[in-house]
Write a protein that holds these residues in place. Structure first.
Motif, PDB file in Angstrom:
ATOM      1  N   ASN A  22       0.877  -1.162   0.000  1.00 18.62           N
ATOM      2  CA  ASN A  22       0.000   0.000   0.000  1.00 18.62           C
ATOM      3  C   ASN A  22       0.915   1.213   0.000  1.00 18.62           C
ATOM      4  O   ASN A  22       1.702   1.393   0.920  1.00 18.62           O
ATOM      5  N   VAL A  23       0.823   2.039  -1.055  1.00 15.90           N
ATOM      6  CA  VAL A  23       1.786   3.120  -1.258  1.00 15.90           C
ATOM      7  C   VAL A  23       1.061   4.427  -1.553  1.00 15.90           C
ATOM      8  O   VAL A  23       0.095   4.441  -2.324  1.00 15.90           O
ATOM      9  N   ALA A  58      -0.936   9.868  -5.988  1.00 16.66           N
ATOM     10  CA  ALA A  58      -1.519   8.549  -6.241  1.00 16.66           C
ATOM     11  C   ALA A  58      -1.544   7.739  -4.952  1.00 16.66           C
ATOM     12  O   ALA A  58      -0.678   7.889  -4.096  1.00 16.66           O
ATOM     13  N   THR A  59      -2.544   6.878  -4.848  1.00 18.48           N
ATOM     14  CA  THR A  59      -2.622   5.883  -3.786  1.00 18.48           C
ATOM     15  C   THR A  59      -2.769   4.532  -4.462  1.00 18.48           C
ATOM     16  O   THR A  59      -3.701   4.316  -5.243  1.00 18.48           O
ATOM     17  N   ILE A  60      -1.837   3.642  -4.169  1.00 12.00           N
ATOM     18  CA  ILE A  60      -1.823   2.308  -4.763  1.00 12.00           C
ATOM     19  C   ILE A  60      -2.048   1.313  -3.628  1.00 12.00           C
ATOM     20  O   ILE A  60      -1.331   1.317  -2.634  1.00 12.00           O
ATOM     21  N   VAL A  61      -3.066   0.479  -3.776  1.00 13.51           N
ATOM     22  CA  VAL A  61      -3.424  -0.495  -2.748  1.00 13.51           C
ATOM     23  C   VAL A  61      -3.305  -1.888  -3.352  1.00 13.51           C
ATOM     24  O   VAL A  61      -3.990  -2.211  -4.320  1.00 13.51           O
ATOM     25  N   LEU A  65      -4.161   0.939  -8.625  1.00 15.28           N
ATOM     26  CA  LEU A  65      -4.328   2.382  -8.462  1.00 15.28           C
ATOM     27  C   LEU A  65      -5.742   2.674  -7.955  1.00 15.28           C
ATOM     28  O   LEU A  65      -6.724   2.458  -8.649  1.00 15.28           O
ATOM     29  N   ALA A  66      -5.834   3.171  -6.707  1.00 15.64           N
ATOM     30  CA  ALA A  66      -7.125   3.442  -6.080  1.00 15.64           C
ATOM     31  C   ALA A  66      -7.516   4.918  -6.160  1.00 15.64           C
ATOM     32  O   ALA A  66      -8.692   5.246  -6.242  1.00 15.64           O
ATOM     33  N   ARG A  67      -6.519   5.819  -6.100  1.00 14.12           N
ATOM     34  CA  ARG A  67      -6.765   7.265  -6.205  1.00 14.12           C
ATOM     35  C   ARG A  67      -5.663   7.880  -7.038  1.00 14.12           C
ATOM     36  O   ARG A  67      -4.506   7.498  -6.919  1.00 14.12           O
ATOM     37  N   GLY A  70      -5.926  12.980  -6.176  1.00 11.88           N
ATOM     38  CA  GLY A  70      -6.979  13.285  -5.210  1.00 11.88           C
ATOM     39  C   GLY A  70      -8.357  12.745  -5.546  1.00 11.88           C
ATOM     40  O   GLY A  70      -9.300  12.950  -4.793  1.00 11.88           O
ATOM     41  N   GLN A  71      -8.482  12.047  -6.661  1.00 10.75           N
ATOM     42  CA  GLN A  71      -9.789  11.542  -7.081  1.00 10.75           C
ATOM     43  C   GLN A  71      -9.805  10.014  -7.086  1.00 10.75           C
ATOM     44  O   GLN A  71      -8.825   9.385  -7.488  1.00 10.75           O
ATOM     45  N   PRO A  72     -10.908   9.409  -6.662  1.00 13.00           N
ATOM     46  CA  PRO A  72     -10.990   7.941  -6.717  1.00 13.00           C
ATOM     47  C   PRO A  72     -11.002   7.450  -8.158  1.00 13.00           C
ATOM     48  O   PRO A  72     -11.553   8.108  -9.045  1.00 13.00           O
ATOM     49  N   THR A  73     -10.382   6.302  -8.397  1.00 14.50           N
ATOM     50  CA  THR A  73     -10.347   5.721  -9.744  1.00 14.50           C
ATOM     51  C   THR A  73     -11.519   4.781  -9.987  1.00 14.50           C
ATOM     52  O   THR A  73     -11.747   4.369 -11.112  1.00 14.50           O
TER      53      THR A  73
END
Length: 85
Positions: A22-23, A58-61, A65-67, A70-73
């Motif tokens: 989770n990054v 970016a948020t990688i779970v 790529l989850a966000r 700042g926006q949800p994917t």
């Protein structure tokens, strides 16, 4: 690593092959948070504090790529944890 182990997440907490990474990719020059606000959006109508932040690129779970910016994917690779389970 220690926090993940404390909650029984033995496949998380480090970036290594075979682990669930989770990054967050952060733009520190533009990182800031808004004041917290109370929202009533839980299934039972219960309240929770919500605090938005800017500067997350970016948020990688779990490698997904989850966000982005700042926006949800639309991807929802995470899961709800209850009591370390």
């Amino acid at each position: 690593k220690d926090a993940a182990r404390l909650f029984g997440l033995h496949d998380q907490g480090v970036l290594m092959p075979g682990m669930r990474a989770n990054v967050n990719l952060i733009d520190f020059e533009n990182l800031n948070v808004a004041p917290p606000k109370m929202v009533n959006d839980l299934p039972t109508g219960a309240s929770r504090l919500l605090q938005e932040a800017n500067g997350y690129i970016a948020t990688i779970v779990g490698g997904e790529l989850a966000r982005e910016n700042g926006q949800p994917t639309g991807a929802k690779p995470g899961k709800l944890l209850r009591g370390g389970k």
